[in-house]
Scaffold this motif. Structure first.
Motif, PDB file in Angstrom:
ATOM      1  N   GLY A 295      97.040  -0.101  30.594  1.00 15.16           N
ATOM      2  CA  GLY A 295      96.509   1.243  30.394  1.00 15.16           C
ATOM      3  C   GLY A 295      97.448   2.199  29.683  1.00 15.16           C
ATOM      4  O   GLY A 295      97.027   3.254  29.211  1.00 15.16           O
TER       5      GLY A 295
ATOM      6  N   PRO B 270      87.753   4.661  36.013  1.00 11.44           N
ATOM      7  CA  PRO B 270      88.993   4.757  36.784  1.00 11.44           C
ATOM      8  C   PRO B 270      89.020   3.747  37.930  1.00 11.44           C
ATOM      9  O   PRO B 270      87.971   3.321  38.422  1.00 11.44           O
ATOM     10  N   ALA B 271      90.210   3.383  38.363  1.00  8.14           N
ATOM     11  CA  ALA B 271      90.369   2.436  39.473  1.00  8.14           C
ATOM     12  C   ALA B 271      89.743   3.019  40.730  1.00  8.14           C
ATOM     13  O   ALA B 271      90.053   4.133  41.135  1.00  8.14           O
TER      14      ALA B 271
ATOM     15  N   SER C 111      89.517  -4.207  25.117  1.00  6.46           N
ATOM     16  CA  SER C 111      88.933  -3.768  26.385  1.00  6.46           C
ATOM     17  C   SER C 111      89.223  -4.792  27.483  1.00  6.46           C
ATOM     18  O   SER C 111      89.064  -5.990  27.274  1.00  6.46           O
TER      19      SER C 111
ATOM     20  N   GLN D 271      88.695  -5.529  31.850  1.00  8.17           N
ATOM     21  CA  GLN D 271      88.173  -5.204  33.170  1.00  8.17           C
ATOM     22  C   GLN D 271      89.104  -5.878  34.177  1.00  8.17           C
ATOM     23  O   GLN D 271      89.329  -7.089  34.095  1.00  8.17           O
TER      24      GLN D 271
ATOM     25  N   GLU E 147      93.016   3.949  27.018  1.00 10.89           N
ATOM     26  CA  GLU E 147      91.924   4.827  27.438  1.00 10.89           C
ATOM     27  C   GLU E 147      91.235   4.220  28.656  1.00 10.89           C
ATOM     28  O   GLU E 147      90.868   3.044  28.652  1.00 10.89           O
ATOM     29  N   THR E 148      91.057   5.014  29.696  1.00 14.36           N
ATOM     30  CA  THR E 148      90.359   4.548  30.894  1.00 14.36           C
ATOM     31  C   THR E 148      88.863   4.781  30.716  1.00 14.36           C
ATOM     32  O   THR E 148      88.424   5.900  30.457  1.00 14.36           O
TER      33      THR E 148
ATOM     34  N   THR F 195      88.762  -1.495  37.675  1.00 15.03           N
ATOM     35  CA  THR F 195      88.946  -0.530  36.592  1.00 15.03           C
ATOM     36  C   THR F 195      88.584  -1.197  35.279  1.00 15.03           C
ATOM     37  O   THR F 195      88.653  -2.415  35.133  1.00 15.03           O
ATOM     38  N   TRP F 196      88.181  -0.389  34.319  1.00 19.82           N
ATOM     39  CA  TRP F 196      87.852  -0.850  32.968  1.00 19.82           C
ATOM     40  C   TRP F 196      88.617   0.048  32.025  1.00 19.82           C
ATOM     41  O   TRP F 196      88.549   1.286  32.120  1.00 19.82           O
ATOM     42  N   LEU F 197      89.363  -0.555  31.101  1.00 20.72           N
ATOM     43  CA  LEU F 197      90.177   0.250  30.198  1.00 20.72           C
ATOM     44  C   LEU F 197      90.289  -0.403  28.832  1.00 20.72           C
ATOM     45  O   LEU F 197      90.038  -1.591  28.677  1.00 20.72           O
TER      46      LEU F 197
ATOM     47  N   ASP G 284      93.194  -1.003  26.007  1.00 22.89           N
ATOM     48  CA  ASP G 284      94.641  -0.896  25.866  1.00 22.89           C
ATOM     49  C   ASP G 284      95.004  -0.169  24.573  1.00 22.89           C
ATOM     50  O   ASP G 284      94.118   0.245  23.806  1.00 22.89           O
TER      51      ASP G 284
ATOM     52  N   ARG H 144      97.079  -2.671  35.534  1.00 20.00           N
ATOM     53  CA  ARG H 144      96.436  -1.393  35.208  1.00 20.00           C
ATOM     54  C   ARG H 144      97.425  -0.463  34.520  1.00 20.00           C
ATOM     55  O   ARG H 144      97.119   0.169  33.505  1.00 20.00           O
TER      56      ARG H 144
END
Length: 131
Positions: free
Chosen positions: A97, A105-106, A125, A127, A101-102, A116-118, A120, A93
């Motif tokens: 990250g 959020p975790a 993207s 997960q 962009e998040t 969490t999904w972000l 880089d 994460r």
């Protein structure tokens, strides 16, 4: 003859940087093949014409597009990572990250203990799920 199916990531000048970063994050990962554009083009000399790499034993390919496109990466497709420990989850994460962009959020969303999904810093993207 079996077919080979692999996700291909299209970058615009930073494919090698992204690929080397991803390979550094996961065990059983390596750069398999790296073909660069030469001075004759059509891409910028030294940029990635085609590369193949593995992440946790799975095959991926990437390129540096020399054609300008009105699109880039989208969260509609993402790389899903099942983390085996809280430490691995937090490490990924933090590293993936950084300067990204998040999107989620975790947290405990009910379907996992930590998710969490972000996006880089390259726009890809991810997960992350704590199994």
């Amino acid at each position: 003859m079996p077919h080979h199916v692999a996700p291909q990531l299209m970058f615009e000048g930073n494919a090698e940087q992204a690929m080397r970063f991803y390979v550094s994050l996961f065990d059983d990962s390596d750069i398999v093949r790296l073909d660069r554009y030469g001075p004759e083009g059509p891409g910028r000399e030294g940029s990635i014409m085609q590369a193949e790499f593995t992440l946790a034993g799975r095959r991926y390919t990437c390129i540096d597009s020399h054609i300008a496109h009105p699109f880039s990466f989208t969260p509609s497709i993402s790389l899903f990572v099942e983390c085996e420990s809280r430490e691995e989850f937090e490490r990924l994460r933090e590293q993936l990250g950084a300067d990204g962009e998040t999107l989620m959020p975790a947290d405990d969303y009910g379907f996992s203990t930590r998710f969490t999904w972000l996006n880089d810093r390259f726009g890809v993207s991810w997960q992350l799920n704590l199994a």
